[in-house]
Design an enzyme around this catalytic site. Structure first.
Site, mmCIF file in Angstrom:
data_model
loop_
_atom_site.group_PDB
_atom_site.id
_atom_site.type_symbol
_atom_site.label_atom_id
_atom_site.label_comp_id
_atom_site.label_asym_id
_atom_site.label_seq_id
_atom_site.Cartn_x
_atom_site.Cartn_y
_atom_site.Cartn_z
ATOM 1 N N GLY A 184 0.000 15.584 7.925
ATOM 2 C CA GLY A 184 -0.349 15.329 6.519
ATOM 3 C C GLY A 184 -1.808 14.905 6.425
ATOM 4 O O GLY A 184 -2.591 15.103 7.363
ATOM 5 N N ASP A 322 0.448 1.901 -4.853
ATOM 6 C CA ASP A 322 1.291 2.546 -3.844
ATOM 7 C C ASP A 322 2.755 2.128 -3.931
ATOM 8 O O ASP A 322 3.644 2.936 -3.667
ATOM 9 C CB ASP A 322 0.791 2.186 -2.434
ATOM 10 C CG ASP A 322 -0.365 3.072 -1.983
ATOM 11 O OD1 ASP A 322 -0.963 3.744 -2.841
ATOM 12 O OD2 ASP A 322 -0.659 3.078 -0.766
ATOM 13 N N ALA A 330 -6.001 5.360 -3.855
ATOM 14 C CA ALA A 330 -6.666 4.140 -4.314
ATOM 15 C C ALA A 330 -7.029 4.213 -5.795
ATOM 16 O O ALA A 330 -6.837 3.249 -6.543
ATOM 17 C CB ALA A 330 -7.919 3.912 -3.483
ATOM 18 N N HIS A 453 -29.844 25.234 -10.026
ATOM 19 C CA HIS A 453 -29.766 26.161 -8.898
ATOM 20 C C HIS A 453 -30.770 25.750 -7.830
ATOM 21 O O HIS A 453 -31.881 25.340 -8.176
ATOM 22 C CB HIS A 453 -30.097 27.581 -9.395
ATOM 23 C CG HIS A 453 -30.129 28.596 -8.293
ATOM 24 N ND1 HIS A 453 -28.982 29.073 -7.702
ATOM 25 C CD2 HIS A 453 -31.176 29.207 -7.672
ATOM 26 C CE1 HIS A 453 -29.320 29.945 -6.755
ATOM 27 N NE2 HIS A 453 -30.635 30.045 -6.723
HETATM 28 P P1 FAD Z 1 -2.958 -1.936 -0.957
HETATM 29 O O1 FAD Z 1 -4.342 -1.460 -0.851
HETATM 30 O O2 FAD Z 1 -2.016 -1.635 0.158
HETATM 31 O O3 FAD Z 1 -3.033 -3.517 -1.166
HETATM 32 C C1 FAD Z 1 -1.885 -4.298 -1.173
HETATM 33 C C2 FAD Z 1 -2.259 -5.721 -0.783
HETATM 34 O O4 FAD Z 1 -1.144 -6.564 -1.021
HETATM 35 C C3 FAD Z 1 -2.608 -5.866 0.703
HETATM 36 O O5 FAD Z 1 -3.879 -6.452 0.842
HETATM 37 C C4 FAD Z 1 -1.516 -6.784 1.249
HETATM 38 O O6 FAD Z 1 -1.987 -7.646 2.262
HETATM 39 C C5 FAD Z 1 -1.109 -7.566 0.004
HETATM 40 N N1 FAD Z 1 0.261 -8.103 0.062
HETATM 41 C C6 FAD Z 1 1.395 -7.460 0.432
HETATM 42 N N2 FAD Z 1 2.459 -8.294 0.308
HETATM 43 C C7 FAD Z 1 1.983 -9.478 -0.135
HETATM 44 C C8 FAD Z 1 2.586 -10.734 -0.446
HETATM 45 N N3 FAD Z 1 3.898 -10.927 -0.344
HETATM 46 N N4 FAD Z 1 1.796 -11.741 -0.871
HETATM 47 C C9 FAD Z 1 0.448 -11.558 -0.997
HETATM 48 N N5 FAD Z 1 -0.173 -10.412 -0.709
HETATM 49 C C10 FAD Z 1 0.586 -9.377 -0.296
HETATM 50 N N6 FAD Z 1 -6.723 6.685 -0.810
HETATM 51 C C11 FAD Z 1 -7.700 7.334 -1.470
HETATM 52 O O7 FAD Z 1 -7.671 7.402 -2.708
HETATM 53 N N7 FAD Z 1 -8.746 7.942 -0.800
HETATM 54 C C12 FAD Z 1 -8.820 7.914 0.559
HETATM 55 O O8 FAD Z 1 -9.762 8.461 1.135
HETATM 56 C C13 FAD Z 1 -7.800 7.238 1.277
HETATM 57 N N8 FAD Z 1 -7.842 7.175 2.628
HETATM 58 C C14 FAD Z 1 -6.871 6.489 3.296
HETATM 59 C C15 FAD Z 1 -6.935 6.451 4.682
HETATM 60 C C16 FAD Z 1 -5.967 5.765 5.399
HETATM 61 C C17 FAD Z 1 -6.058 5.720 6.908
HETATM 62 C C18 FAD Z 1 -4.915 5.095 4.706
HETATM 63 C C19 FAD Z 1 -3.858 4.331 5.458
HETATM 64 C C20 FAD Z 1 -4.840 5.146 3.325
HETATM 65 C C21 FAD Z 1 -5.811 5.843 2.605
HETATM 66 N N9 FAD Z 1 -5.775 5.921 1.213
HETATM 67 C C22 FAD Z 1 -6.751 6.615 0.542
HETATM 68 C C23 FAD Z 1 -4.684 5.297 0.428
HETATM 69 C C24 FAD Z 1 -5.127 3.954 -0.172
HETATM 70 O O9 FAD Z 1 -5.503 3.096 0.875
HETATM 71 C C25 FAD Z 1 -4.002 3.365 -0.984
HETATM 72 O O10 FAD Z 1 -3.556 4.305 -1.933
HETATM 73 C C26 FAD Z 1 -4.440 2.102 -1.715
HETATM 74 O O11 FAD Z 1 -4.901 1.136 -0.808
HETATM 75 C C27 FAD Z 1 -3.293 1.525 -2.535
HETATM 76 O O12 FAD Z 1 -3.739 0.390 -3.214
HETATM 77 P P2 FAD Z 1 -2.732 -0.769 -3.652
HETATM 78 O O13 FAD Z 1 -3.562 -1.754 -4.408
HETATM 79 O O14 FAD Z 1 -1.523 -0.204 -4.275
HETATM 80 O O15 FAD Z 1 -2.218 -1.430 -2.262
#
Ligand code: FAD
Length: 480
Positions: A184, A322, A330, A453
């Site tokens: 993927g 997510d 992101a 261009h």
């Molecule tokens: P997250 O970024 O996962 O943040 C969630 C936060 O909640 C974390 O910091 C965690 O520590 C905290 N947390 C969890 N449980 C608790 C709790 N009980 N109490 C307090 N804090 C807690 N997306 C893109 O759009 N472009 C890219 O190029 C891209 N590249 C990626 C490459 C990799 C290798 C990976 C793994 C992902 C990539 N993504 C990319 C996906 C992107 O990282 C996620 O879609 C994005 O981070 C989701 O954001 P979020 O705020 O939902 O969650």
């Protein structure tokens, strides 16, 4: 502690939501158990793109003799790259802390858990604290899925987070050979990175194509490039058994650390490698949040179920990013965060919009809106315009002629329904198409916009012209 809104998780969903709520006059607390910026900043988008860019540059310089750039003595210093990666991450990390402070958002480092639907307890380094709020936003993100028999051990079997750090410590050099389980987005982006550093990479994918779900024509261009650089690709193949050096069956192992038995369409195949990178998907971080205690409903796939306003089964508890399911991106998390903040503040929230996406392979793939098949499945008759980068002056001048742009439009109204690009800088080019799809622009709007261009965006203008049967730099064929 009493707040208008408590947000759990400071990734691109949570911290953006916090800032927008504060801008709208709310008293906000954000709780983070690890690092500000979440998965994206610390272990995802940002560090992976820094490494991918560096390996791309190295690869390009190797081929730069054609431009008259002499490159003898060229070598790659992974230590320097790893310091750049960690420096970049900590700089952006501090930047988020600064923004939250500027907006008067309170930050609490610790792990949050619901005790009642109106109250969370937070395990911090100095003990337990509690916070109450009128509304809550869940933004705890997702983490890598592990499967029995192939669990991460932090050494030879790893996830994306450990893969990004390879080369950082003296004991974890860049592997000579890497087996990637899952073809993927993350598997292919990291597989391409390692292959550019000289690692022998093998990708095992269960489905019958790499990047399942992505336009086959686009994927074919990337697959050709991977094969050209010596990456072995096994599609329709399932990993059956893993043996580790020193573990059961290790007597049969040669110098490699791992032996992976794979069931392919042509029978069983045994692959050897130093590391196994498992990138078979992501699951929502819903555990240990007390969601079962307070009765927040999940979907069949284990994501948090939300309505179009971002509300969970408790209307004052919202969920974003997510943890609410596909697409796991992101910018989708941030957009959710802004919409939910505006909903909470009783503003007229922005409606959901088409979400563009980009895959940082070589070449890159990017898309927005409906594919031809999706549009036709909705009963629409479409016009398709396609333009190859091989016919574009700028791509040839950059020596990056692979790929094409493709635009799908409504046959009658000419409204642009979708656009897909495979080629150099596709991730940057897609934003013009995203503007067109989001604002219901027509083929004529793109075709009649004068593009400078020689530039790569001319390929989008020409694809729009091709759909109208009047492209200048390719023969016009009747559109399908
Ligand atoms: P997250 O970024 O996962 O943040 C969630 C936060 O909640 C974390 O910091 C965690 O520590 C905290 N947390 C969890 N449980 C608790 C709790 N009980 N109490 C307090 N804090 C807690 N997306 C893109 O759009 N472009 C890219 O190029 C891209 N590249 C990626 C490459 C990799 C290798 C990976 C793994 C992902 C990539 N993504 C990319 C996906 C992107 O990282 C996620 O879609 C994005 O981070 C989701 O954001 P979020 O705020 O939902 O969650």
């Amino acid at each position: 502690m009493k707040f208008d809104t408590v947000i759990i998780g400071a990734g691109p969903g949570g911290y953006v939501c916090a800032i927008r709520l504060a801008q709208l006059g709310k008293k906000v607390l954000i709780i983070e158990k690890n690092k500000l910026g979440g998965e994206c900043l610390n272990y995802g988008c940002i560090p992976s793109k820094a490494l991918i860019f560096a390996s791309h540059l190295y690869d390009k310089i190797k081929k730069a003799e054609a431009f008259g750039v002499e490159t003898s003595g060229l070598h790659f210093n992974i230590d320097k790259l790893q310091s750049f990666r960690s420096g970049l991450v900590s700089k952006l990390n501090q930047g988020i802390g600064f923004l939250l402070k500027q907006n008067k958002v309170e930050v609490l480092l610790g792990e949050a858990k619901f005790i009642t639907p109106q109250r969370v307890s937070v395990q911090t380094a100095i003990g337990i604290q509690e916070a109450e709020a009128t509304s809550f936003v869940l933004a705890t993100g997702s983490s890598s899925i592990q499967i029995p028999g192939f669990e991460f051990d932090g050494e030879s079997v790893i996830g994306s987070k450990e893969a990004l750090e390879l080369g950082q410590r003296p004991l974890s050099p860049v592997p000579q050979s890497l087996l990637v389980l899952g073809g993927g987005v993350i598997g292919l982006e990291l597989g391409t990175y390692f292959s550019k550093l000289g690692t022998k990479v093998t990708v095992v994918e269960m489905m019958n194509q790499l990047l399942p779900g992505v336009d086959k024509e686009c994927v074919a261009v990337v697959e050709r490039d991977l094969k050209k650089r010596g990456v072995e690709i096994l599609t329709s193949s399932k990993a059956k058994k893993l043996e580790k050096n020193g573990g059961v069956g290790s007597a049969t192992l040669g110098s490699a650390t791992l032996r992976l038995t794979v069931e392919t369409q042509a029978g069983e195949k045994v692959l050897e490698g130093d590391k196994l990178l498992v990138t078979i998907g992501r699951k929502a971080n819903t555990q240990n949040l007390g969601l079962e205690t307070i009765g927040v409903k999940l979907t069949e796939k284990g994501f948090v179920a939300v309505n179009s306003e971002g509300q969970t089964s408790h209307p004052h508890i919202y969920a974003i990013g997510d943890m609410t399911g596909q697409p796991l991106l992101a910018h989708k998390a941030s957009h959710d965060g802004i919409c939910v903040a505006e909903n909470i503040a009783n503003q007229k929230a922005r409606k959901s919009k088409p979400i563009s996406w980009a895959i940082f392979t070589d070449p890159e793939i990017a898309g927005v809106g409906l594919t031809q098949a999706e549009a036709e499945a909705q009963g629409k008759k479409v016009k398709v315009g396609k333009f190859p980068f091989l016919a574009l002056g700028r791509s040839l001048a950059l020596s990056e002629p692979e790929g094409f742009t493709k635009i799908i439009a409504d046959e009658k109204t000419h409204e642009i329904l979708g656009a897909f690009i495979v080629g150099a800088h596709a991730s940057d080019l897609i934003s013009e198409a995203a503007l067109a799809v989001t604002h219901h622009l027509k083929l004529e709007d793109l075709a009649e916009t004068i593009h400078p261009h020689p530039t790569l965006p001319e390929a989008l203008m020409e694809a729009a012209e091709a759909a109208l049967g009047k492209a200048i730099h390719i023969p016009n064929r009747p559109s399908s």
